[in-house]
Every structure is written in C-alpha cells, then in structure tokens.
Design an enzyme around this catalytic site. Sequence first.
Site, short mmCIF file in Angstrom:
data_model
loop_
_atom_site.label_atom_id
_atom_site.label_comp_id
_atom_site.label_asym_id
_atom_site.label_seq_id
_atom_site.Cartn_x
_atom_site.Cartn_y
_atom_site.Cartn_z
N CYS A 82 3.89 0.52 -17.01
CA CYS A 82 4.86 1.17 -16.12
C CYS A 82 6.30 1.02 -16.60
CB CYS A 82 4.71 0.63 -14.70
SG CYS A 82 4.86 -1.17 -14.58
N HIS A 128 5.60 -3.77 -10.87
CA HIS A 128 5.64 -2.34 -11.19
C HIS A 128 7.07 -1.90 -11.47
CE1 HIS A 128 3.97 1.59 -11.50
NE2 HIS A 128 4.42 2.05 -10.36
N ASP A 143 7.75 8.34 -9.98
CA ASP A 143 6.87 7.41 -10.70
C ASP A 143 6.10 8.19 -11.77
OD1 ASP A 143 5.02 5.55 -11.60
OD2 ASP A 143 4.73 4.66 -9.62
#
Length: 329
Positions: A82, A128, A143
Amino acid sequence: CLKCYDFSLVDEHASRFPRHSVTSLDHLAYDLTSPWESETEKFRAIFTWLHHNIAYDADAFFCGNVQASTPESTLHSGLAVCDGYAGLFAFLAERSGLQAMKVTGHGKGFGYIPTDSGGPVPQYQGNHAWNCALMDEEWRLIDSCWGAGAVDSSGFRKGFNPVWFTSTNAEFGKRHYPEDPAYQLISDEEGGPISWEDYILEPEGPLLFNDFHTHEFSPRYVQPSTKYIQSDSWVSFHLFKLCEHLSTTEADNFVYLISLPDGSRTPLVLNDSGGWSATVHVPAGGEVSLFYVKEIGGKDARGLTMKDYNAAVGRKAMQFGGLCRWTLT
C-alpha cells in the site's frame, strides 16, 4: 456526480502506457494527464494506470519482508504494497501539477478481524496507506492499492475496483482510519470526526462480492447493514444504486434474488424509494445470499423482466452472479 460520471475514455487512455514502455515518471505523468482538463480526470488516469501496471507484492507481505520503496523502484519492479501505491500516486500527481499527499493509518483489509463489542478496545495500530487529493476544489480520499485488486490467502487477485476512487469521505472512513484525524475529511453533518473506538467497534457489514461494486450498488445503504441477522424471523432486504442518477429500469438492470439456506429464492421488486426490496422469513442457521441472474439460455440477462424470469424457471439454464451474503445467528 462523481459516482455516475462516465470515466470510460479516461480509463481506456490510461491503459495505453504499459509499465515496460515508460522511459521516465515525468513523461508518464504528462502522458497520463495532459489530455484532460479537470483535476478529477487527471487523478482518475493515475488511479487506473496503477491498476493496470502495479501488482501487490503478496510474497513480500506474507513473508514479512516488505522493503522501503521509492516511486522509481515501484515503476521498475511493478510491485508494491500500500505504501508504494500511495507514494507513486502522490509522485505522479505532483509531477502533473496536482495536489496530493500520502496518508497513513489503519485499514480494514486482508486479515482484519472485527472486534467483539463486549471486549476491550484494541490500541490503535497503523497498517495501511492511501491518498488525500484536491480534486476540482474538493479534498477527497483515494485508495489506489485497493482499487487495483485484492489480497486473499492465495495471493493477489488483480481486479479494478473504482469504488475506492468514487467513495465519499464518509463511506471511505468506514474502512480507513487515518493516524492524523484531520485527514478523515468528514463533516459534522456526516457524523465526523469519528473516534478510534467508534471506528474499530463498528459492527461488521455483509460480505460484498466484486459484482456488487461493478453493478454500482451502494454499500452504505444495503440492508440489513450488519453481517449477522436473526434466524427464524421476518427480515427486509434493500438494495440501492450508488446515486439517484443511475437507472433502475428493468432494461438497464437484472433480476435480483434472495437465496435462503433451504434453496428457496425470492425476487426483489422496485420500491418507492428508488431501490429494490423483499421481505422474507429466514430459517434458523446458515447463510442468506443476494445474487442476480447473469445469463439465461446462454444469453446476457440484463433487461430480463420478472415475467420472463418466472416463465423460464425450470425451463431454461441460468447462470448467477453473487452480490452479497449475510450469516444467520
């Protein structure tokens, strides 16, 4: 409306620049964004390019061997977790004259186990990263990692999930909690800001399959809103599109069905609120699924009427696609 805006031209354009042909990140930023006038379209091109060209480094993730990355190393390897997605997204945005930054925090992704509401509140722990972007005078959350695919026990499954580009900040916050609460970007009218306790203790929702998002349904308004529902009771199920501009006519949609553990199926019908509903008595134990008729007689079932569906039951072969699932208690 961002939720029903047609990004097909932007998405198709973003697919034209395979990673192995990119000579520099500056050139890539220009190639991706220069055809578009709005900041939203420019950001969408970057978001979509990452889906096509960067894969989640599941091997490093599962082995606990995640290494620090740079935008250049992510481009070179085509692999990232991520943090790498968020870093490259912000870098390409900056090179395109856009404003974006990386946000770190907690995400309810792979491996997330809901907290028992009766137990102690777990301490905050970041796991994250995502982005905050100024899109045509509005700060929004994006995202690109979750937008590129999903991780499960077998590894990374590539699959475009644009819901992580079009979600409202309040919807986004259901599964993301920033280390700095200022990056929640949720107004008082939307119930913000949200505490860590409220975020981590929120009841788990139904299991949503990928088709739920590709069919442009709203995860915020699906009912029942929790994963577990009471057995041996009458339960109302509701399904709504992402926004009021999306069509609910039979010609543009499918037949949607509630499937019970005993094998019975109940169609949802259009309600007065612009969605689909059905009220059924659920038995004890098992799971309840919401699915749609995908094909009938070997043909696409979009536009299938309820009359034609009833006439075809037991007479024509059907294929089904899953939308979501609940567990009976």
